[in-house]
Design a protein around this motif. Structure first.
Motif, short mmCIF file in Angstrom:
data_model
loop_
_atom_site.label_atom_id
_atom_site.label_comp_id
_atom_site.label_asym_id
_atom_site.label_seq_id
_atom_site.Cartn_x
_atom_site.Cartn_y
_atom_site.Cartn_z
N VAL A 11 0.85 -1.19 0.00
CA VAL A 11 0.00 0.00 0.00
C VAL A 11 0.89 1.23 0.00
CG1 VAL A 11 -1.80 1.27 1.21
CG2 VAL A 11 -1.81 -1.24 1.23
N VAL A 12 0.71 2.08 -1.01
CA VAL A 12 1.50 3.30 -1.17
C VAL A 12 0.56 4.49 -0.96
CG1 VAL A 12 3.07 4.60 -2.67
CG2 VAL A 12 2.99 2.10 -2.82
N PRO A 13 0.52 5.07 0.25
CA PRO A 13 -0.41 6.17 0.50
C PRO A 13 -0.12 7.41 -0.33
CG PRO A 13 0.24 5.15 2.57
CD PRO A 13 1.12 4.58 1.51
N SER A 14 1.14 7.62 -0.71
CA SER A 14 1.52 8.78 -1.50
C SER A 14 2.68 8.41 -2.41
CB SER A 14 1.94 9.95 -0.60
OG SER A 14 2.53 10.99 -1.35
N ASP A 15 2.62 8.86 -3.66
CA ASP A 15 3.72 8.57 -4.58
C ASP A 15 4.97 9.36 -4.25
OD1 ASP A 15 2.36 6.66 -5.99
OD2 ASP A 15 1.64 8.02 -7.54
N THR A 16 4.90 10.27 -3.28
CA THR A 16 6.12 10.92 -2.80
C THR A 16 6.95 9.99 -1.92
OG1 THR A 16 5.06 11.83 -0.80
CG2 THR A 16 4.96 13.17 -2.81
N ALA A 17 6.36 8.86 -1.50
CA ALA A 17 7.06 7.90 -0.64
C ALA A 17 6.89 6.49 -1.18
CB ALA A 17 6.55 8.00 0.79
N PRO A 18 7.48 6.20 -2.34
CA PRO A 18 7.34 4.89 -2.95
C PRO A 18 8.19 3.84 -2.24
CG PRO A 18 8.88 6.20 -4.22
CD PRO A 18 8.33 7.11 -3.14
N PRO A 19 7.98 2.56 -2.55
CA PRO A 19 8.82 1.53 -1.94
C PRO A 19 10.29 1.64 -2.30
CG PRO A 19 6.83 0.58 -2.90
CD PRO A 19 6.88 2.00 -3.33
N ALA A 20 10.58 2.16 -3.47
CA ALA A 20 11.95 2.46 -3.90
C ALA A 20 12.90 1.29 -3.60
CB ALA A 20 12.42 3.76 -3.26
N ARG A 21 13.96 1.55 -2.85
CA ARG A 21 14.96 0.50 -2.65
C ARG A 21 14.41 -0.69 -1.85
NH1 ARG A 21 20.67 2.48 -0.71
NH2 ARG A 21 19.49 3.11 1.13
N LEU A 22 13.49 -0.44 -0.93
CA LEU A 22 12.89 -1.54 -0.19
C LEU A 22 12.15 -2.48 -1.14
CD1 LEU A 22 12.13 -3.01 2.40
CD2 LEU A 22 10.30 -1.33 2.75
N GLY A 23 11.44 -1.91 -2.10
CA GLY A 23 10.78 -2.73 -3.11
C GLY A 23 11.77 -3.55 -3.91
N GLU A 24 12.90 -2.93 -4.26
CA GLU A 24 13.93 -3.66 -5.01
C GLU A 24 14.47 -4.83 -4.19
OE1 GLU A 24 16.86 -0.76 -5.96
OE2 GLU A 24 15.51 0.44 -7.22
N TRP A 25 14.73 -4.59 -2.90
CA TRP A 25 15.27 -5.66 -2.05
C TRP A 25 14.27 -6.81 -1.90
CZ3 TRP A 25 16.52 -1.51 2.18
CH2 TRP A 25 17.57 -0.70 1.73
N LEU A 26 13.00 -6.46 -1.75
CA LEU A 26 11.98 -7.51 -1.58
C LEU A 26 11.80 -8.32 -2.87
CD1 LEU A 26 9.43 -5.44 0.51
CD2 LEU A 26 10.79 -7.37 1.34
N ARG A 27 11.85 -7.66 -4.00
CA ARG A 27 11.77 -8.40 -5.27
C ARG A 27 12.99 -9.29 -5.44
NH1 ARG A 27 9.73 -3.26 -7.01
NH2 ARG A 27 7.52 -3.41 -7.59
N ALA A 28 14.17 -8.75 -5.09
CA ALA A 28 15.38 -9.56 -5.19
C ALA A 28 15.33 -10.77 -4.27
CB ALA A 28 16.61 -8.70 -4.85
N ALA A 29 14.56 -10.65 -3.17
CA ALA A 29 14.39 -11.76 -2.24
C ALA A 29 13.32 -12.74 -2.70
CB ALA A 29 14.06 -11.23 -0.85
N GLY A 30 12.71 -12.47 -3.85
CA GLY A 30 11.80 -13.45 -4.44
C GLY A 30 10.33 -13.17 -4.30
N LEU A 31 9.95 -12.00 -3.77
CA LEU A 31 8.52 -11.71 -3.60
C LEU A 31 7.93 -11.07 -4.85
CD1 LEU A 31 8.26 -10.33 0.03
CD2 LEU A 31 8.17 -12.69 -0.76
N ASP A 32 6.66 -11.31 -5.06
CA ASP A 32 5.87 -10.65 -6.09
C ASP A 32 5.11 -9.50 -5.42
OD1 ASP A 32 4.25 -9.89 -8.21
OD2 ASP A 32 2.91 -11.61 -8.02
N LEU A 33 5.41 -8.25 -5.82
CA LEU A 33 4.83 -7.08 -5.17
C LEU A 33 3.60 -6.60 -5.95
CD1 LEU A 33 7.48 -7.24 -3.64
CD2 LEU A 33 7.72 -4.76 -3.86
N ASP A 34 2.48 -6.54 -5.25
CA ASP A 34 1.23 -6.02 -5.80
C ASP A 34 1.02 -4.63 -5.22
OD1 ASP A 34 -1.31 -5.48 -6.73
OD2 ASP A 34 -2.31 -6.96 -5.44
N GLU A 35 1.47 -3.60 -5.94
CA GLU A 35 1.42 -2.23 -5.43
C GLU A 35 0.06 -1.60 -5.68
OE1 GLU A 35 4.61 0.39 -6.47
OE2 GLU A 35 6.15 -1.16 -6.22
N ARG A 36 -0.48 -0.98 -4.64
CA ARG A 36 -1.73 -0.23 -4.74
C ARG A 36 -1.45 1.20 -4.31
NH1 ARG A 36 -6.04 -4.09 -4.96
NH2 ARG A 36 -5.02 -6.07 -5.54
N HIS A 37 -1.62 2.15 -5.25
CA HIS A 37 -1.30 3.55 -5.01
C HIS A 37 -2.59 4.31 -4.72
CE1 HIS A 37 2.98 3.43 -6.54
NE2 HIS A 37 2.51 2.25 -6.92
#
Length: 245
Positions: A11-37
């Protein structure tokens, strides 16, 4: 057939604060991210039955602002995660929403905004925590919040504290974690925050450029600590896969 990846609702409450590097790390760890903005009008599910975990990011909204009605469905998802011990992680605003969802309290920070690169101190209880155990005693983080978590949820475990604001990281139940600070930022994100938050900048001894430079200097150390943390959270999400939430 290859096994499909564990699915994380983001859940991304504001696009000023995206998952950014955390999202990259989680994807690299094998997760499928379903982002809702939320700013784009993305709908949130009523529950977590189609996901294996939950991540709630930050944003400029205040969790104590009754007019921020878009945050109530986010609290409800966090309540469900807490009630079922589903893996969940809240960052900054997400941490404040988790505190409220668990029965804690949030208020406008009594010591003003906390902004810029800083350190938090790991508490004794963190040593045996599966996610926080390997974190060093005083890890680098990026702070950017005007509100504070004034009371933890009943039964919550404090994992990291700060000098100005004591409730910097906590766990509710076995698998719901909250970080009042940021670990996901890039230099560009911090510079945009500094340029857009004169009140926050004024609460520091630095100007916007200096705040951005100081944050950029600690980003490698932030990654060294919190990318493995993200991997351990991904392990929790994978372990919960298939659970009814």
């Amino acid at each position: 057939m290859p096994e499909t990846a564990a699915r994380l609702l983001v859940v991304v409450p504001s696009d000023t604060a995206p998952p950014a590097r955390l999202g990259e790390w989680l994807r690299a760890a094998g997760l499928d991210l379903d982002e809702r903005h939320l700013g784009a009008g993305d709908a949130l599910p009523a529950d977590l039955s189609e996901h294996d975990g939950l991540l709630v990011m930050g944003g400029p909204q205040s969790s104590v602002d009754d007019a921020a009605t878009e945050l109530e469905p986010v609290r409800e998802l966090l309540r469900r995660a807490i009630a079922t011990d589903a893996p969940a992680l809240g960052v900054c605003l997400g941490a404040q929403l988790m505190a409220q969802a668990g029965g804690g309290r949030v208020r406008v920070g009594v010591d003003g905004p906390e902004v810029g690169a800083g350190l938090v101190a790991k508490r004794d209880a963190a040593e045996t925590d599966p996610l926080f155990g390997p974190v060093p005693l005083s890890p680098d983080v990026v702070q950017w919040h005007h509100d504070e978590i004034s009371e933890l949820p009943p039964g919550a475990t404090l994992l990291a504290a700060g000098v100005r604001y004591p409730h910097q990281a906590f766990r509710v139940g076995r698998a719901c974690y909250a970080l009042q600070f940021h670990v996901e930022t890039t230099p560009e994100i911090v510079r945009a925050w500094a340029d857009g938050d004169p009140v926050g900048v004024a609460a520091t001894p630095f100007d916007a450029a200096e705040i951005a430079e100081r944050a950029a200097a600690v980003h490698p150390d932030v990654e060294a600590v919190w990318a493995p943390f993200a991997g351990r959270f991904a392990d929790l999400v994978r372990a919960a896969r298939g659970a009814t939430v």
